[in-house]
Design a protein around this motif. Structure first.
Motif, mmCIF file in Angstrom:
data_model
loop_
_atom_site.group_PDB
_atom_site.id
_atom_site.type_symbol
_atom_site.label_atom_id
_atom_site.label_comp_id
_atom_site.label_asym_id
_atom_site.label_seq_id
_atom_site.Cartn_x
_atom_site.Cartn_y
_atom_site.Cartn_z
ATOM 1 N N PHE A 121 -2.562 10.138 1.872
ATOM 2 C CA PHE A 121 -2.342 8.744 2.291
ATOM 3 C C PHE A 121 -3.376 8.331 3.342
ATOM 4 O O PHE A 121 -3.896 7.215 3.308
ATOM 5 C CB PHE A 121 -0.928 8.545 2.841
ATOM 6 N N GLY A 122 -3.662 9.235 4.276
ATOM 7 C CA GLY A 122 -4.673 8.951 5.302
ATOM 8 C C GLY A 122 -6.024 8.679 4.675
ATOM 9 O O GLY A 122 -6.726 7.737 5.054
ATOM 10 N N LEU A 123 -6.399 9.501 3.675
ATOM 11 C CA LEU A 123 -7.688 9.315 3.012
ATOM 12 C C LEU A 123 -7.699 8.026 2.195
ATOM 13 O O LEU A 123 -8.727 7.345 2.145
ATOM 14 C CB LEU A 123 -8.004 10.519 2.115
ATOM 15 N N CYS A 124 -6.564 7.667 1.577
ATOM 16 C CA CYS A 124 -6.476 6.392 0.854
ATOM 17 C C CYS A 124 -6.728 5.232 1.816
ATOM 18 O O CYS A 124 -7.478 4.301 1.511
ATOM 19 C CB CYS A 124 -5.097 6.223 0.215
ATOM 20 N N LEU A 163 -5.102 -6.685 0.157
ATOM 21 C CA LEU A 163 -5.752 -5.397 0.423
ATOM 22 C C LEU A 163 -5.288 -4.829 1.762
ATOM 23 O O LEU A 163 -5.017 -3.626 1.891
ATOM 24 C CB LEU A 163 -7.276 -5.592 0.429
ATOM 25 N N VAL A 164 -5.165 -5.715 2.766
ATOM 26 C CA VAL A 164 -4.696 -5.271 4.078
ATOM 27 C C VAL A 164 -3.252 -4.790 3.990
ATOM 28 O O VAL A 164 -2.876 -3.784 4.610
ATOM 29 C CB VAL A 164 -4.838 -6.404 5.119
ATOM 30 N N ALA A 165 -2.444 -5.506 3.175
ATOM 31 C CA ALA A 165 -1.049 -5.096 3.001
ATOM 32 C C ALA A 165 -0.986 -3.719 2.359
ATOM 33 O O ALA A 165 -0.195 -2.856 2.772
ATOM 34 C CB ALA A 165 -0.312 -6.125 2.141
ATOM 35 N N LEU A 166 -1.852 -3.470 1.381
ATOM 36 C CA LEU A 166 -1.906 -2.160 0.724
ATOM 37 C C LEU A 166 -2.289 -1.078 1.740
ATOM 38 O O LEU A 166 -1.677 -0.011 1.814
ATOM 39 C CB LEU A 166 -2.931 -2.215 -0.424
ATOM 40 N N ASN A 167 -3.307 -1.410 2.557
ATOM 41 C CA ASN A 167 -3.767 -0.476 3.586
ATOM 42 C C ASN A 167 -2.650 -0.150 4.572
ATOM 43 O O ASN A 167 -2.438 1.006 4.944
ATOM 44 C CB ASN A 167 -4.924 -1.147 4.335
ATOM 45 N N THR A 168 -1.919 -1.209 4.980
ATOM 46 C CA THR A 168 -0.817 -1.033 5.918
ATOM 47 C C THR A 168 0.249 -0.117 5.326
ATOM 48 O O THR A 168 0.781 0.766 6.022
ATOM 49 C CB THR A 168 -0.203 -2.406 6.261
ATOM 50 N N SER A 169 0.543 -0.318 4.020
ATOM 51 C CA SER A 169 1.580 0.524 3.408
ATOM 52 C C SER A 169 1.123 1.975 3.335
ATOM 53 O O SER A 169 1.944 2.890 3.498
ATOM 54 C CB SER A 169 1.946 -0.022 2.028
ATOM 55 N N MET A 170 -0.180 2.213 3.121
ATOM 56 C CA MET A 170 -0.694 3.597 3.104
ATOM 57 C C MET A 170 -0.396 4.281 4.436
ATOM 58 O O MET A 170 0.074 5.417 4.492
ATOM 59 C CB MET A 170 -2.211 3.609 2.872
ATOM 60 N N GLU A 177 -10.311 1.017 3.672
ATOM 61 C CA GLU A 177 -11.000 0.397 4.808
ATOM 62 C C GLU A 177 -12.512 0.411 4.606
ATOM 63 O O GLU A 177 -13.193 -0.584 4.859
ATOM 64 C CB GLU A 177 -10.623 1.124 6.106
ATOM 65 N N LEU A 178 -13.036 1.541 4.127
ATOM 66 C CA LEU A 178 -14.481 1.622 3.900
ATOM 67 C C LEU A 178 -14.906 0.661 2.799
ATOM 68 O O LEU A 178 -15.974 0.040 2.879
ATOM 69 C CB LEU A 178 -14.884 3.055 3.540
ATOM 70 N N TYR A 179 -14.058 0.523 1.756
ATOM 71 C CA TYR A 179 -14.358 -0.433 0.686
ATOM 72 C C TYR A 179 -14.435 -1.844 1.268
ATOM 73 O O TYR A 179 -15.355 -2.608 0.966
ATOM 74 C CB TYR A 179 -13.274 -0.361 -0.396
ATOM 75 N N LEU A 222 13.097 -0.159 8.532
ATOM 76 C CA LEU A 222 12.896 -1.264 9.484
ATOM 77 C C LEU A 222 11.426 -1.670 9.511
ATOM 78 O O LEU A 222 11.097 -2.859 9.514
ATOM 79 C CB LEU A 222 13.352 -0.842 10.887
ATOM 80 N N SER A 223 10.521 -0.673 9.516
ATOM 81 C CA SER A 223 9.092 -0.975 9.559
ATOM 82 C C SER A 223 8.652 -1.740 8.321
ATOM 83 O O SER A 223 7.856 -2.678 8.414
ATOM 84 C CB SER A 223 8.274 0.313 9.654
ATOM 85 N N VAL A 224 9.160 -1.340 7.153
ATOM 86 C CA VAL A 224 8.788 -2.029 5.909
ATOM 87 C C VAL A 224 9.199 -3.503 6.005
ATOM 88 O O VAL A 224 8.401 -4.403 5.730
ATOM 89 C CB VAL A 224 9.454 -1.352 4.692
ATOM 90 N N VAL A 225 10.438 -3.743 6.455
ATOM 91 C CA VAL A 225 10.917 -5.119 6.567
ATOM 92 C C VAL A 225 10.086 -5.882 7.599
ATOM 93 O O VAL A 225 9.638 -7.012 7.351
ATOM 94 C CB VAL A 225 12.419 -5.132 6.953
ATOM 95 N N LEU A 226 9.840 -5.238 8.748
ATOM 96 C CA LEU A 226 9.128 -5.910 9.839
ATOM 97 C C LEU A 226 7.648 -6.120 9.513
ATOM 98 O O LEU A 226 6.978 -6.921 10.152
ATOM 99 C CB LEU A 226 9.266 -5.096 11.131
ATOM 100 N N THR A 227 7.119 -5.387 8.528
ATOM 101 C CA THR A 227 5.742 -5.606 8.088
ATOM 102 C C THR A 227 5.707 -6.664 6.994
ATOM 103 O O THR A 227 4.839 -7.534 6.987
ATOM 104 C CB THR A 227 5.138 -4.292 7.548
ATOM 105 N N ALA A 228 6.665 -6.554 6.056
ATOM 106 C CA ALA A 228 6.641 -7.440 4.879
ATOM 107 C C ALA A 228 6.836 -8.898 5.277
ATOM 108 O O ALA A 228 6.136 -9.773 4.769
ATOM 109 C CB ALA A 228 7.722 -7.013 3.889
ATOM 110 N N ILE A 229 7.763 -9.172 6.200
ATOM 111 C CA ILE A 229 8.053 -10.569 6.552
ATOM 112 C C ILE A 229 6.825 -11.274 7.150
ATOM 113 O O ILE A 229 6.461 -12.366 6.685
ATOM 114 C CB ILE A 229 9.291 -10.656 7.472
ATOM 115 N N PRO A 230 6.112 -10.686 8.143
ATOM 116 C CA PRO A 230 4.918 -11.375 8.650
ATOM 117 C C PRO A 230 3.868 -11.628 7.569
ATOM 118 O O PRO A 230 3.301 -12.723 7.493
ATOM 119 C CB PRO A 230 4.378 -10.420 9.714
ATOM 120 N N PHE A 231 3.621 -10.628 6.696
ATOM 121 C CA PHE A 231 2.644 -10.830 5.620
ATOM 122 C C PHE A 231 3.086 -11.974 4.707
ATOM 123 O O PHE A 231 2.277 -12.827 4.330
ATOM 124 C CB PHE A 231 2.471 -9.534 4.806
#
Lengths: 214, 130
Positions: free
Chosen positions: A117-120, A77-84, A125-127, B38-47
């Protein structure tokens, strides 16, 4: 630098004679120092987050016999949030590139996508917060949870205000067009938005990932 | 000497003024994409490291800290367009000042409180004593 050039005064009068000590305040164009001022604000905001990170670092392991990060955090979930948040950063970048080329419609579309994306991000986060509170992991439960909710919540609050600001600027651009003042405001929000992504790097690394390592 | 330095700055300042309105670096599609990838790679590896527990926890900690620092620099350069020239160098100066304060405050807090916890440890053992 030559001697003559080193004598260049700051200002020259009508006859071309140098003025070494200007009597009047020289004219500064409107918004001349806005970007620097906004950067100063971001740096002070950075200090707020630094203090919250310091608090979390100090009390983050004080669970008061309550739940620990491993019981609460859901890394996918955190990874999803980070990608948003990361995707919203790049789409804001595209909006800025459209702004430089004065393509208003294109810019508005990218801003709208950024806002979604910001609202997602905020929704996820609220969930997460609601789920934690449902499990009894409220801010009152332990020092760890107090520090967690204040740090992550402050970041979420910044994103919330960023979204409100984004919508405000979209309305401004829709009504007044890409006037210099609006461009300046969009550049400030750009700094703000990317700055929040930088803070999030610290949050997902030191709160979520380190939490799972403990 | 100082007058010359001052004049240097004044000349630069005038130079900036001519381009005013569009003297800010907006980057390009290419720089944004480089930063993003770069950010995608630098985020994906730690996760990935933390989720698969591929390394020992301490090693993972060091590695993900390094990745975070690099990613922050990537964001600063490719998204925030930081360089030593923006706003006549004042942006960089403010940033360096902020980093110094942040490092002192955060590292200092952790250091002091860690030692405090260590020194206070016996009184925390109330439950086992009872």
């Amino acid at each position: 630098m030559s001697h003559a050039a080193s004598l260049n005064p700051d200002y020259v009068d009508e006859a071309g004679r140098p003025i070494y000590h200007p009597v009047e305040e020289p004219h500064h164009p409107e918004g001349h120092s806005t970007m620097l001022g906004f950067w100063m604000y971001l740096m002070s905001d950075c200090l707020i987050f630094a203090m919250l990170f310091a608090v979390y670092a100090v009390v983050g392991a004080n669970y008061a016999a309550g739940p620990s990060p491993k019981d609460l955090f859901d890394l996918p979930l955190v990874a999803l949030n980070t990608s948003m948040l990361l995707l919203s950063s790049i789409t804001y970048g595209f909006a800025m590139l459209a702004m430089v080329r004065n393509r208003t419609a294109q810019m508005q579309i990218w801003l709208a996508i950024t806002g979604v994306f910001g609202l997602c991000f905020l929704g996820i986060e609220l969930y997460e917060f609601a789920h934690m509170i449902h499990l009894g992991a409220t801010p009152q439960r332990s020092a760890f949870l107090s520090a967690f909710f204040v740090l992550v919540g402050t970041h979420g609050l910044h994103v919330t205000f960023g979204c409100i600001w984004l919508v405000t600027l979209m309305v401004q651009v829709w009504r007044k067009g890409l006037i210099p003042a609006n461009k300046r405001r969009l550049m400030c929000l750009s700094l703000f938005w990317h700055f929040l992504d930088v803070i999030w790097i610290g949050v997902f690394t030191f709160v979520y990932l380190f939490g799972m390592l403990r | 000497m100082s007058a010359e330095a001052h004049n240097d700055h004044a000349v630069d300042h005038h130079h900036d003024d001519h381009h005013h309105g569009d003297d800010h670096d907006h980057g390009s599609f290419k720089t944004y994409m480089i930063g993003f990838l770069l950010s995608v790679v630098l985020t994906a590896i730690p996760f990935w490291l933390v989720m698969t527990e591929a390394l020992a926890p301490q090693t993972t900690g060091l590695v993900i800290t390094a990745f975070a620092v690099v990613q922050i620099i990537v964001h600063m350069v490719f998204f925030l367009h930081m360089n030593h020239k923006s706003e006549g160098g004042w942006n960089m100066l403010a940033l360096i000042f902020t980093i110094v304060i942040v490092v002192i405050a955060v590292a200092g807090s952790v250091w002091v409180m860690y030692h405090l916890n260590t020194n206070m440890m016996p009184t925390h053992d109330m439950q086992t004593m009872g």
